[in-house]
Design an enzyme around this catalytic site. Structure first.
Site, short mmCIF file in Angstrom:
data_model
loop_
_atom_site.label_atom_id
_atom_site.label_comp_id
_atom_site.label_asym_id
_atom_site.label_seq_id
_atom_site.Cartn_x
_atom_site.Cartn_y
_atom_site.Cartn_z
N PHE A 1 -4.53 0.83 3.30
CA PHE A 1 -5.83 0.28 2.93
C PHE A 1 -6.34 -0.51 4.13
O PHE A 1 -5.82 -1.57 4.46
CB PHE A 1 -5.76 -0.63 1.71
CG PHE A 1 -7.13 -1.15 1.33
CD1 PHE A 1 -7.98 -0.36 0.57
CD2 PHE A 1 -7.57 -2.37 1.77
CE1 PHE A 1 -9.26 -0.81 0.25
CE2 PHE A 1 -8.84 -2.83 1.46
CZ PHE A 1 -9.68 -2.04 0.69
N ASP B 1 -2.81 -3.65 11.82
CA ASP B 1 -3.80 -4.24 10.92
C ASP B 1 -3.13 -5.41 10.21
O ASP B 1 -2.42 -5.24 9.22
CB ASP B 1 -4.29 -3.19 9.93
CG ASP B 1 -5.32 -3.73 8.95
OD1 ASP B 1 -5.44 -4.98 8.84
OD2 ASP B 1 -6.00 -2.93 8.28
N LYS C 1 -9.96 -11.97 7.10
CA LYS C 1 -9.64 -12.75 5.90
C LYS C 1 -9.38 -14.22 6.21
O LYS C 1 -10.31 -15.00 6.31
CB LYS C 1 -8.51 -12.10 5.13
CG LYS C 1 -8.91 -10.74 4.54
CD LYS C 1 -8.00 -10.29 3.45
CE LYS C 1 -8.36 -8.90 2.94
NZ LYS C 1 -9.66 -8.83 2.27
#
Length: 404
Positions: free
Chosen positions: A145, A230, A259
């Site tokens: 994801f 990531d 984030k």
């Protein structure tokens, strides 16, 4: 009678009335928050064990981050990248130092960081590695994801994220996560990068086999391929280290960050790499009006400074041991598996008992917020500011839910 006076049901309906249904949120309407706790419109408090999918690593409204935002709001919020502002250099320099890299390219969302990493890898492949024009490929893992843009969902194996959004962007090869042999077979002369999550978050906090990440690093070095990590969910203290890659002594060629970098206040993302990688970009080839804006930089610089102390990495390590010990004690008592590192856990509930959604709804009724994924799995990612007593409380509420 009391139920008739509650504001939540009407607020939930009002929220649903004028929005596209791209999310299925729990029926809680939050109006204020502090630390690891949130309060809804009816005054009920909940322990936040999701922390904005790791965007709130430092808790809600961390005093140092709020102070940085307030101070910057009184001075300057946006210039665009047509000009330089006085917060930009500190942010880029200090984040580069935290990452051990030469350069930083600021963006806004995590998906933008991933898109940036893809573009940079392709350009590096053409200009440095010598891949023929238009033939660059990137190897990714199933269960990944990385975001929801058209290019990113083109290499997703999640049908919910991918179906009906084609035609899809070519140039990606998908291999099983954790399988070094399959990865080695997929890498060829057209490969410019291997793009991986060091721990797969959305898939259910899936940790790869020991030795996998070092093997990826070695393979990429030997084949002259960029290793892109990531760390948008796994990075910035979540796993007990600044970056999850550190847990196996691995340094990628490129970090993708987001984030928690925005401190739960503003969206901030970034790509960090050395000059021989990020240096392939030239003015006009990539950019963002809001990327690296003064407000974002002021907050994110304070985030970097909090991480530089090592306090939050230590908290994640120590409190993570407590969390995982409590969760592992529930295996066979409603849980069938527990995975994760630091203050990050994926829990597989016995599907004969309930779904992940049902478990989260019952936890919500007990004042704990979590999120389900992939059927019977739920994720726990509390703020790194959570206390030992609050962890014990969350585990106790989960035990009560599982016991029925």
């Amino acid at each position: 009678m009391i139920e008739d006076m509650l504001r939540t049901p009407a607020a939930v309906q009002d929220a649903e009335r004028h929005t596209a249904h791209n999310y299925h949120p729990l029926p809680v309407v939050i109006s204020s928050a502090e630390g690891a706790w949130v309060t809804d419109v009816d005054g009920r408090r909940y322990l936040d064990c999701l922390a904005g999918y790791s965007a709130l690593n430092f808790g809600h409204r961390h005093p140092a981050l709020i102070a940085a935002a307030h101070a910057q709001l009184d001075k300057l919020t946006l210039t665009s990248r047509a000009f330089i502002h006085d917060q930009f250099a500190d942010f880029c320099r200090e984040l580069a130092a935290l990452c051990g890299k030469d350069l930083v390219l600021p963006m806004n969302t995590g998906a933008e960081a991933v898109e940036t990493g893809i573009k940079v890898a392709r350009k590096w492949g053409y200009q440095v590695k010598g891949v023929p024009a238009g033939q660059a490929t990137i190897v990714v893992a199933d269960g990944n994801f990385h975001g929801r843009t058209t290019t990113i969902v083109s290499f997703s194996t999640d049908d919910d994220a991918r179906a009906d959004f084609g035609p899809y962007t070519p140039g990606f090869k998908i291999v099983p996560y954790g399988d070094l042999t399959a990865l080695a077979d997929a890498v060829d002369e057209t490969t410019v990068a291997v793009l991986l999550e060091p721990i797969q978050g959305e898939q259910g906090v899936v940790v790869p086999p020991t030795g996998y990440l070092p093997g990826v690093r070695q393979l990429c070095t030997e084949r002259n391929v960029l290793f892109i990590a990531d760390e948008i969910q796994s990075g910035l203290g979540r796993t007990g280290a600044t970056f999850a890659c550190e847990l196996e002594g691995v340094v990628p060629d490129m970090y993708l960050l987001g984030k928690a970098l925005g401190g739960g206040i503003v969206p901030v993302s970034a790509v960090a790499a050395d000059t021989d990688v990020l240096g392939v970009l030239r003015p006009g080839q990539h950019g963002s009006t809001f990327g690296g804006n003064p407000l974002a930089c002021a907050v994110a610089t304070e985030v970097v400074r909090l991480l530089a102390t090592g306090e939050f990495q230590r908290r994640s390590t120590e409190l993570g041991e407590r969390l995982h010990a409590g969760l592992h004690a529930l295996i066979g008592k409603g849980l069938v598996a527990v995975r994760g590192r630091g203050l990050w856990a994926g829990l597989d509930i016995d599907p004969a008992l309930m779904s992940g959604r049902e478990a989260c709804e019952r936890l919500m009724e007990r004042g704990v917020l979590a999120k389900d994924t992939h059927g019977s799995t739920i994720r726990l990612a509390p703020p790194l500011t959570i206390t030992a007593e609050e962890i014990d409380h969350a585990v106790a509420q989960l035990a009560a839910v599982l016991a029925g």
